[in-house]
Motif scaffolding. Structure first.
Motif, mmCIF file in Angstrom:
data_model
loop_
_atom_site.group_PDB
_atom_site.id
_atom_site.type_symbol
_atom_site.label_atom_id
_atom_site.label_comp_id
_atom_site.label_asym_id
_atom_site.label_seq_id
_atom_site.Cartn_x
_atom_site.Cartn_y
_atom_site.Cartn_z
ATOM 1 N N ALA A 36 -0.724 4.485 5.732
ATOM 2 C CA ALA A 36 -0.225 3.118 5.539
ATOM 3 C C ALA A 36 1.115 2.924 6.239
ATOM 4 O O ALA A 36 1.351 1.878 6.865
ATOM 5 C CB ALA A 36 -0.105 2.811 4.048
ATOM 6 N N VAL A 73 0.846 -1.199 0.000
ATOM 7 C CA VAL A 73 0.000 0.000 0.000
ATOM 8 C C VAL A 73 0.881 1.249 0.000
ATOM 9 O O VAL A 73 0.607 2.219 -0.721
ATOM 10 C CB VAL A 73 -0.976 0.005 1.198
ATOM 11 C CG1 VAL A 73 -1.744 1.320 1.268
ATOM 12 C CG2 VAL A 73 -1.945 -1.172 1.107
ATOM 13 N N CYS A 74 1.954 1.225 0.780
ATOM 14 C CA CYS A 74 2.884 2.363 0.797
ATOM 15 C C CYS A 74 3.496 2.599 -0.584
ATOM 16 O O CYS A 74 3.563 3.744 -1.057
ATOM 17 C CB CYS A 74 4.008 2.121 1.807
ATOM 18 S SG CYS A 74 3.517 2.226 3.532
ATOM 19 N N ARG A 92 1.627 7.038 -6.706
ATOM 20 C CA ARG A 92 0.531 7.916 -7.115
ATOM 21 C C ARG A 92 0.608 9.297 -6.442
ATOM 22 O O ARG A 92 -0.316 10.090 -6.575
ATOM 23 C CB ARG A 92 -0.798 7.270 -6.792
ATOM 24 C CG ARG A 92 -0.992 5.938 -7.491
ATOM 25 C CD ARG A 92 -2.410 5.831 -7.963
ATOM 26 N NE ARG A 92 -2.700 4.557 -8.567
ATOM 27 C CZ ARG A 92 -2.541 4.286 -9.856
ATOM 28 N NH1 ARG A 92 -2.056 5.186 -10.657
ATOM 29 N NH2 ARG A 92 -2.850 3.097 -10.342
ATOM 30 N N ASN A 93 1.683 9.528 -5.698
ATOM 31 C CA ASN A 93 1.845 10.788 -4.958
ATOM 32 C C ASN A 93 0.674 11.061 -4.026
ATOM 33 O O ASN A 93 0.284 12.202 -3.817
ATOM 34 C CB ASN A 93 2.045 11.970 -5.907
ATOM 35 C CG ASN A 93 3.311 11.854 -6.724
ATOM 36 O OD1 ASN A 93 4.298 11.269 -6.270
ATOM 37 N ND2 ASN A 93 3.296 12.385 -7.918
ATOM 38 N N ASP A 94 0.129 9.999 -3.466
ATOM 39 C CA ASP A 94 -0.985 10.119 -2.524
ATOM 40 C C ASP A 94 -0.393 10.132 -1.113
ATOM 41 O O ASP A 94 -0.307 9.117 -0.434
ATOM 42 C CB ASP A 94 -1.960 8.955 -2.700
ATOM 43 C CG ASP A 94 -3.226 9.117 -1.887
ATOM 44 O OD1 ASP A 94 -3.211 9.881 -0.882
ATOM 45 O OD2 ASP A 94 -4.238 8.485 -2.229
ATOM 46 N N TRP A 95 0.032 11.306 -0.685
ATOM 47 C CA TRP A 95 0.806 11.429 0.558
ATOM 48 C C TRP A 95 -0.033 11.126 1.795
ATOM 49 O O TRP A 95 0.493 10.619 2.778
ATOM 50 C CB TRP A 95 1.451 12.810 0.631
ATOM 51 C CG TRP A 95 2.207 13.133 -0.621
ATOM 52 C CD1 TRP A 95 2.025 14.212 -1.427
ATOM 53 C CD2 TRP A 95 3.227 12.345 -1.243
ATOM 54 N NE1 TRP A 95 2.865 14.153 -2.514
ATOM 55 C CE2 TRP A 95 3.625 13.019 -2.426
ATOM 56 C CE3 TRP A 95 3.848 11.132 -0.943
ATOM 57 C CZ2 TRP A 95 4.607 12.527 -3.279
ATOM 58 C CZ3 TRP A 95 4.832 10.634 -1.799
ATOM 59 C CH2 TRP A 95 5.202 11.332 -2.945
ATOM 60 N N ASP A 96 -1.315 11.408 1.750
ATOM 61 C CA ASP A 96 -2.167 11.084 2.896
ATOM 62 C C ASP A 96 -2.272 9.570 3.082
ATOM 63 O O ASP A 96 -2.145 9.060 4.196
ATOM 64 C CB ASP A 96 -3.558 11.694 2.736
ATOM 65 C CG ASP A 96 -3.540 13.215 2.816
ATOM 66 O OD1 ASP A 96 -2.623 13.762 3.469
ATOM 67 O OD2 ASP A 96 -4.440 13.844 2.245
ATOM 68 N N LEU A 97 -2.503 8.855 1.986
ATOM 69 C CA LEU A 97 -2.566 7.400 2.057
ATOM 70 C C LEU A 97 -1.214 6.827 2.474
ATOM 71 O O LEU A 97 -1.147 5.914 3.304
ATOM 72 C CB LEU A 97 -3.005 6.809 0.717
ATOM 73 C CG LEU A 97 -3.057 5.280 0.641
ATOM 74 C CD1 LEU A 97 -4.005 4.700 1.690
ATOM 75 C CD2 LEU A 97 -3.460 4.841 -0.771
ATOM 76 N N LEU A 98 -0.136 7.367 1.921
ATOM 77 C CA LEU A 98 1.199 6.904 2.287
ATOM 78 C C LEU A 98 1.446 7.074 3.782
ATOM 79 O O LEU A 98 1.943 6.160 4.450
ATOM 80 C CB LEU A 98 2.268 7.647 1.490
ATOM 81 C CG LEU A 98 3.719 7.306 1.837
ATOM 82 C CD1 LEU A 98 4.022 5.833 1.617
ATOM 83 C CD2 LEU A 98 4.669 8.179 1.037
ATOM 84 N N TYR A 125 2.277 1.687 -3.492
ATOM 85 C CA TYR A 125 1.208 2.166 -4.371
ATOM 86 C C TYR A 125 0.954 3.658 -4.150
ATOM 87 O O TYR A 125 0.870 4.435 -5.100
ATOM 88 C CB TYR A 125 -0.066 1.360 -4.118
ATOM 89 C CG TYR A 125 -1.276 1.883 -4.846
ATOM 90 C CD1 TYR A 125 -1.514 1.523 -6.163
ATOM 91 C CD2 TYR A 125 -2.180 2.732 -4.203
ATOM 92 C CE1 TYR A 125 -2.634 2.014 -6.843
ATOM 93 C CE2 TYR A 125 -3.293 3.223 -4.871
ATOM 94 C CZ TYR A 125 -3.508 2.859 -6.190
ATOM 95 O OH TYR A 125 -4.610 3.356 -6.856
ATOM 96 N N ALA A 126 0.828 4.056 -2.889
ATOM 97 C CA ALA A 126 0.543 5.458 -2.560
ATOM 98 C C ALA A 126 1.680 6.371 -3.019
ATOM 99 O O ALA A 126 1.431 7.447 -3.572
ATOM 100 C CB ALA A 126 0.308 5.607 -1.060
#
Length: 76
Positions: free
Chosen positions: A48, A32-33, A39-45, A35-36
């Motif tokens: 996770a 998940v990290c 995608r530059n999805d820092w909140d999800l990173l 993947y995040a």
């Protein structure tokens, strides 16, 4: 969901988490990290990574595995 997963690190009244289960959770969270980050999805990173670190800290049994996980995260 990731916060709830982190709260289950010790199992519940009916089931104690085994090492293999914990390893699978840490591996999944690592994915998940990755993947995040891709995608530059820092909140999800952040969520996770926090959950992954929570699980890893409780099951801190093997230093080489941690080194591999850290190296993979640093490469990204």
């Amino acid at each position: 969901m990731l916060r709830a997963l982190a709260e289950h690190v010790d199992g519940d009244d009916t089931h104690l988490v085994q090492f293999g289960e914990a390893a699978a959770v840490v591996t999944w969270l690592h994915g998940v990290c990755a993947y995040a980050a891709g995608r530059n999805d820092w909140d999800l990173l952040e969520e996770a990574a926090q959950a992954m670190c929570t699980w890893d800290a409780v099951w801190d049994l093997e230093r080489p595995g941690q080194d591999q996980a850290l190296a993979a995260l640093v490469e990204r």
